[in-house]
Enzyme design. Sequence first.
Site, PDB file in Angstrom:
ATOM      1  N   LEU A  71      39.458  77.507  39.636  1.00 41.86           N
ATOM      2  CA  LEU A  71      38.325  77.948  40.453  1.00 41.86           C
ATOM      3  C   LEU A  71      37.313  76.832  40.674  1.00 41.86           C
ATOM      4  CD1 LEU A  71      37.633  81.544  39.050  1.00 41.86           C
ATOM      5  CD2 LEU A  71      39.233  80.827  40.837  1.00 41.86           C
ATOM      6  N   GLY A 117      34.139  76.953  46.068  1.00 35.47           N
ATOM      7  CA  GLY A 117      34.629  77.795  47.169  1.00 35.47           C
ATOM      8  C   GLY A 117      34.945  79.195  46.670  1.00 35.47           C
ATOM      9  N   HIS A 118      35.703  79.272  45.578  1.00 36.62           N
ATOM     10  CA  HIS A 118      35.999  80.582  44.984  1.00 36.62           C
ATOM     11  C   HIS A 118      34.711  81.262  44.535  1.00 36.62           C
ATOM     12  CE1 HIS A 118      39.823  78.248  43.971  1.00 36.62           C
ATOM     13  NE2 HIS A 118      40.307  79.274  44.634  1.00 36.62           N
ATOM     14  N   VAL A 157      33.440  76.356  51.883  1.00 37.07           N
ATOM     15  CA  VAL A 157      32.512  75.560  51.075  1.00 37.07           C
ATOM     16  C   VAL A 157      33.074  74.138  51.006  1.00 37.07           C
ATOM     17  CG1 VAL A 157      31.457  75.286  48.795  1.00 37.07           C
ATOM     18  CG2 VAL A 157      31.815  77.577  49.760  1.00 37.07           C
ATOM     19  N   ARG A 202      43.791  71.979  45.188  1.00 38.06           N
ATOM     20  CA  ARG A 202      44.737  70.860  45.313  1.00 38.06           C
ATOM     21  C   ARG A 202      44.027  69.512  45.441  1.00 38.06           C
ATOM     22  NH1 ARG A 202      48.034  75.008  48.086  1.00 38.06           N
ATOM     23  NH2 ARG A 202      50.012  75.128  46.940  1.00 38.06           N
TER      24      ARG A 202
HETATM   25  P1  AMP Z   1      43.379  79.998  46.406  1.00 38.38           P
HETATM   26  O1  AMP Z   1      43.011  80.062  44.967  1.00 38.38           O
HETATM   27  O2  AMP Z   1      43.464  78.619  46.947  1.00 38.38           O
HETATM   28  O3  AMP Z   1      44.554  80.877  46.756  1.00 38.38           O
HETATM   29  O4  AMP Z   1      42.143  80.627  47.186  1.00 38.38           O
HETATM   30  C1  AMP Z   1      41.663  81.914  46.870  1.00 38.38           C
HETATM   31  C2  AMP Z   1      40.642  82.320  47.910  1.00 38.38           C
HETATM   32  O5  AMP Z   1      39.573  81.388  47.896  1.00 38.38           O
HETATM   33  C3  AMP Z   1      41.211  82.333  49.338  1.00 38.38           C
HETATM   34  O6  AMP Z   1      40.663  83.431  50.047  1.00 38.38           O
HETATM   35  C4  AMP Z   1      40.718  81.029  49.894  1.00 38.38           C
HETATM   36  O7  AMP Z   1      40.584  81.025  51.288  1.00 38.38           O
HETATM   37  C5  AMP Z   1      39.364  80.914  49.217  1.00 38.38           C
HETATM   38  N1  AMP Z   1      38.914  79.524  49.207  1.00 38.38           N
HETATM   39  C6  AMP Z   1      39.585  78.445  48.723  1.00 38.38           C
HETATM   40  N2  AMP Z   1      38.878  77.316  48.956  1.00 38.38           N
HETATM   41  C7  AMP Z   1      37.753  77.688  49.603  1.00 38.38           C
HETATM   42  C8  AMP Z   1      36.620  76.984  50.126  1.00 38.38           C
HETATM   43  N3  AMP Z   1      36.517  75.670  50.037  1.00 38.38           N
HETATM   44  N4  AMP Z   1      35.643  77.697  50.718  1.00 38.38           N
HETATM   45  C9  AMP Z   1      35.741  79.051  50.821  1.00 38.38           C
HETATM   46  N5  AMP Z   1      36.778  79.773  50.352  1.00 38.38           N
HETATM   47  C10 AMP Z   1      37.772  79.104  49.763  1.00 38.38           C
END
Ligand code: AMP
Length: 281
Positions: free
Chosen positions: A33, A36-37, A177, A188
């Site tokens: 996390l 963004g999360h 974010v 990543r």
């Molecule tokens: P992930 O863990 O990458 O599967 O992302 C989980 C959630 O967090 C998804 O809805 C993503 O779109 C959101 N997410 C990931 N990175 C960001 C970011 N930089 N800004 C906003 N939401 C994000």
Amino acid sequence: MQCIDRIADLRRAVKAARQDGRKIGLVPTMGALHRGHAALIAQAAEDSCFTVVSIFINPAQFGPNEDLDLYPRTLERDLQVAAEAGADLVFAPVAAEIYPSGFNTWVEVGGSLTDCLCGAFRPGHFRGVATIVLKLFNMTDPDQAYFGEKDYQQLQVVRRFVQDLNLPLKIMPVPTVREADGLAMSSRNKYLSPEERSVAPWLYKALRAAAEAATSGEGDIHAIRCHALEIIASQPALQLEYLEIVDSESLQPLHELCPGAVMLAAARLGNTRLIDNIKLI
Ligand code: AMP
């Protein structure tokens, strides 16, 4: 904040929160996390939801040559980030809880949304995403679920099956974010070497230059796209997978600039895949 790993415990906790009159907000994640999360979690908490964060690295959305084994796993720190952002519950199951032996049902959203853009480079990815997200919806029964605009195609795929399957919940989009230099935050990004990290913001620079051209009166969609392509080409380390201007809902390519135009791009930088997007007008 509680952390649980069993579906039965999740159902019990959600039921108790509902009995207390709480609305349920779900934030699906794969962990590692970052801010963004945290923005998604904070939005759910601000919306007065009993906020459930799922942390599950979903094998079904990784291709055979993708980074499933390498994907960062940082549960202890994730619990801290989730708690600080306002989560009430973290659901972090093991794979066997989600995909017991014999599992054999998939959610397939139509190809016009899933075969293009990222789907063209990651066959089966959105089938894996739609399946896990629907399963999480069924386990949690949320009133609202929060998704980042960073994964723009994913957001549209989820919106589509929620509408098509008459699911009684609201999808809440949250703006991307970014780091101070514009790079979209992503789990990543940890893979990037210092040198790659200095090149990574150029993807967003290209998108922003395209959006600036569009808002300052450039109406030729081809010229706008070429402008972004040139900026990306100035950074040879950025290996472009696609850069398209599409309709914000159907994700179909646009031939003229019109309201709802979004530019979506993906590029490889060494072994890391970056994605980003921007609304043009
Ligand atoms: P992930 O863990 O990458 O599967 O992302 C989980 C959630 O967090 C998804 O809805 C993503 O779109 C959101 N997410 C990931 N990175 C960001 C970011 N930089 N800004 C906003 N939401 C994000």
